[in-house]
Every structure is written in structure tokens, then in C-alpha cells.
Enzyme design. Structure first.
Site, short mmCIF file in Angstrom:
data_model
loop_
_atom_site.label_atom_id
_atom_site.label_comp_id
_atom_site.label_asym_id
_atom_site.label_seq_id
_atom_site.Cartn_x
_atom_site.Cartn_y
_atom_site.Cartn_z
N CYS A 170 -11.42 3.11 -1.03
CA CYS A 170 -10.16 3.66 -0.44
C CYS A 170 -9.77 2.83 0.74
CB CYS A 170 -10.11 5.00 -0.26
SG CYS A 170 -8.71 5.49 0.72
N GLU A 195 -6.63 8.89 9.50
CA GLU A 195 -5.08 9.09 10.33
C GLU A 195 -4.94 10.06 11.75
OE1 GLU A 195 -2.09 9.07 7.57
OE2 GLU A 195 -2.85 7.37 6.31
N HIS A 227 -8.82 3.61 3.66
CA HIS A 227 -9.11 4.19 4.97
C HIS A 227 -10.69 4.03 5.38
CE1 HIS A 227 -4.90 5.39 4.38
NE2 HIS A 227 -5.10 6.12 5.63
N CYS A 234 -3.84 -1.03 -2.00
CA CYS A 234 -4.02 0.62 -2.14
C CYS A 234 -4.78 0.57 -3.60
CB CYS A 234 -2.63 1.09 -2.48
SG CYS A 234 -2.70 2.91 -2.93
N ASP A 242 0.78 -1.20 -0.16
CA ASP A 242 -0.10 -0.04 -0.09
C ASP A 242 1.12 1.32 0.14
OD1 ASP A 242 -2.69 1.38 0.39
OD2 ASP A 242 -1.80 1.75 2.24
N SER A 243 0.21 2.32 -0.25
CA SER A 243 1.16 3.81 -0.05
C SER A 243 1.55 3.83 1.48
CB SER A 243 0.07 4.75 -0.59
OG SER A 243 -0.88 4.91 0.07
#
Ligand code: DGL
Length: 273
Positions: free
Chosen positions: A185, A153, A187, A74, A11-12
Site C-alpha cells: 500500500c 495521514e 502509505h 495506487c 493514486d486515490s
């Protein structure tokens, strides 16, 4: 191919741990090697060419670790780089777009699906293509939600500010009367409650992470690549920048301890590229 080799996942940054958590649930015996590109995150605002370049470098690194398959956790990398990755490596490459798109196409009653994702993912049109390859009659409304990643985050999952921003972003989807919404996404599953409150009970939320875990199980099983012995659960983690925050937040994302973490440099002169 060694069936007891690890599954590579990247993932990024930290978000892909939501996908890893689902894969651990679906395939508890497998060993996994996770790469989080902390030095170059976020991908969601970068060009397709850049995301392809970063993704190919990471895939080469994972291959050098002997993985038997690669999961592109991702959404942005899956949307941009899947084709190139499949051309470059000889192991199965599993993305998060198709599993989520297929599930959404199956559950929609009204043939009106919404997709929320990063700007880069939306720009590729990958979800729209994947949904319409299943059923060309489905109308898809896409909405970038760039502020969602930093809110997650920051841990502002139920914050009043998050609710306000969600109302703003989701308004066009409500106005378009979708009945199914893809959380496109890494998140966004953390914002499920807020998104559900805004969209209401009549909209089904699709978590791409869960669908990808099921797809991974199916693909490994079909390829005869499921491991034959139980792994000890000590997964390996690699990051491209200092990893203190990754461990703190990552253990919440993963719901497991992160024990073995190594910082490596995928930049110029690295042996993996
Ligand atoms: N992991 C990214 C995704 O799923 C979100 C974070 C980023 O923009 O890098 O699209």
C-alpha cells in the site's frame, strides 16, 4: 510518441507521492503529471467495479494531457484495474503489484511471503497471483491493515497506538513464519520502522514503490521512451478536491515543493471521460 512527453502517475489521493518520489530518484530528468483523486479517496474500501471506473476516468484525463506512459501508483487501483486500463489506453501502463511481487519471490528463502495491503487489494488476490506466477510453491499470507492509512495521514508514525495496532495486524504473519513481507500500500513505507520492530530482523521488508520505480525505468528504456532532454523539475499536480492538505502533507511525502497544482472535476460532463 513524443519521448519528451511527461509520465502520468495517479493514486486515490496523496499516497502515490511515495511512488513518485522513487521515480524522481530513478529518473530525475523526466517530467511527471500526478493525479490525486482526493474527492473519491479512499479506494481501499471500495468495490473492484468502482475502482475500475475511477481509474479509467483518470487514465483518460492523463492521456488528454499527452502522457507517454501511466504509472498506477495506487496498489488498490493496480490490483483492480490494470487489465482494463491496458485495454483502454495505447501507452504503457505500469502497476505496483508485479514489481513488488517479483522482488519478494526472488528474495524469499523459506518460500513464505506475507502481504499487507488495503481490504480491496487483498480481496482481488492480485499479489498472491503475481507471486505464484513466479513460483507456484510459494505460500502467501495476506493481511488487510485498514487503520494504517489514517495513522500515516495523521503523522502517527511512531506512536504507541500505531505500535499496538501493528502488533495486532501482524500477529498472523508472524505466526505463519514468513521471511519476506510486502508493504502493499502506498502509505506503508512510512511505517517501516514500526513494522520492522514488530516483525524482527529475520523478515525482509519489500517496498513496492522502490521496485516500481526500477520497473518504470526498465520499461521506458526498453520501449525507447526515456526523455532526451533534462526537464526543469516543475512537475504538475492535479487533484479532484481542494488541495491545501495535499500540499502540506504531500511535500513531506515527496520531499520536494509542490508548486503547480490544479483542481479539476472528473465527474459528469467532464471533457476527459
Ligand atoms: N493508495 C491506496 C493503496 O495503495 C491506499 C489509500 C486508499 O485506500 O485509497 O492501496
Amino acid at each position: 510518441m513524443n519521448i519528451n512527453a511527461a509520465i502520468g502517475i495517479f493514486d486515490s489521493g496523496i499516497g502515490g507521492l511515495t511512488v513518485m518520489a522513487e521515480i524522481i530518484k530513478a529518473l530525475p530528468d523526466e517530467e511527471m503529471i500526478y493525479f490525486g483523486d482526493l474527492a473519491r479517496t479512499p479506494y481501499g474500501s471500495k468495490s473492484k467495479e468502482t475502482v475500475i471506473k475511477f481509474s479509467c476516468e483518470i487514465a483518460q484525463f492523463l492521456i488528454s494531457q499527452g502522457v507517454k506512459a501511466i504509472v498506477v501508483a495506487c496498489n488498490t487501483a493496480s490490483a483492480s484495474a490494470l487489465e482494463e486500463l491496458r485495454q483502454k489506453v495505447a501507452v504503457p501502463v505500469i502497476g505496483v503489484i508485479l514489481p513488488g511481487a517479483q522482488k519478494a519471490a526472488e528474495v524469499t528463502q523459506t518460500k513464505r511471503i506475507g502481504v499487507i495491503a488495503t481490504r480491496s487489494t487483498v480481496a482481488t488476490g492480485a499479489y498472491v497471483k503475481a507471486i505464484q506466477s513466479h513460483d507456484s510453491q510459494i505460500h502467501v499470507v495476506s493481511q488487510p491493515c485498514p487503520l494504517f492509512v489514517p495513522l500515516v495521514e495523521e503523522g502517527w508514525l511512531n506512536h504507541v497506538v500505531t505500535k499496538k495496532i501493528a502488533e495486532e495486524y501482524l500477529f498472523p504473519l508472524k505466526a505463519n513464519k514468513i521471511d519476506t513481507l510486502i508493504l502493499g500500500c502506498t502509505h506503508y513505507p512510512f511505517l517501516r520502522d514500526v513494522i520492522h520492530d514488530v516483525m524482527g530482523n529475520d523478515v525482509t521488508l519489500i517496498n513496492s514503490a522502490e521496485e516500481t520505480a526500477m520497473a518504470t525505468k526498465g520499461i521506458l528504456s526498453d520501449a525507447g521512451l526515456l526523455c532526451a532532454m533534462r526537464h526543469d523539475g516543475r512537475h504538475r499536480f492535479y487533484v479532484s478536491d481542494e488541495g491545501t492538505r495535499f500540499v502540506e502533507l504531500g511535500e513531506q511525502f515527496l520531499k520536494e515543493k509542490i508548486r503547480v497544482i490544479t483542481q479539476i472535476d472528473l465527474g459528469k460532463g467532464n471533457p476527459y471521460v
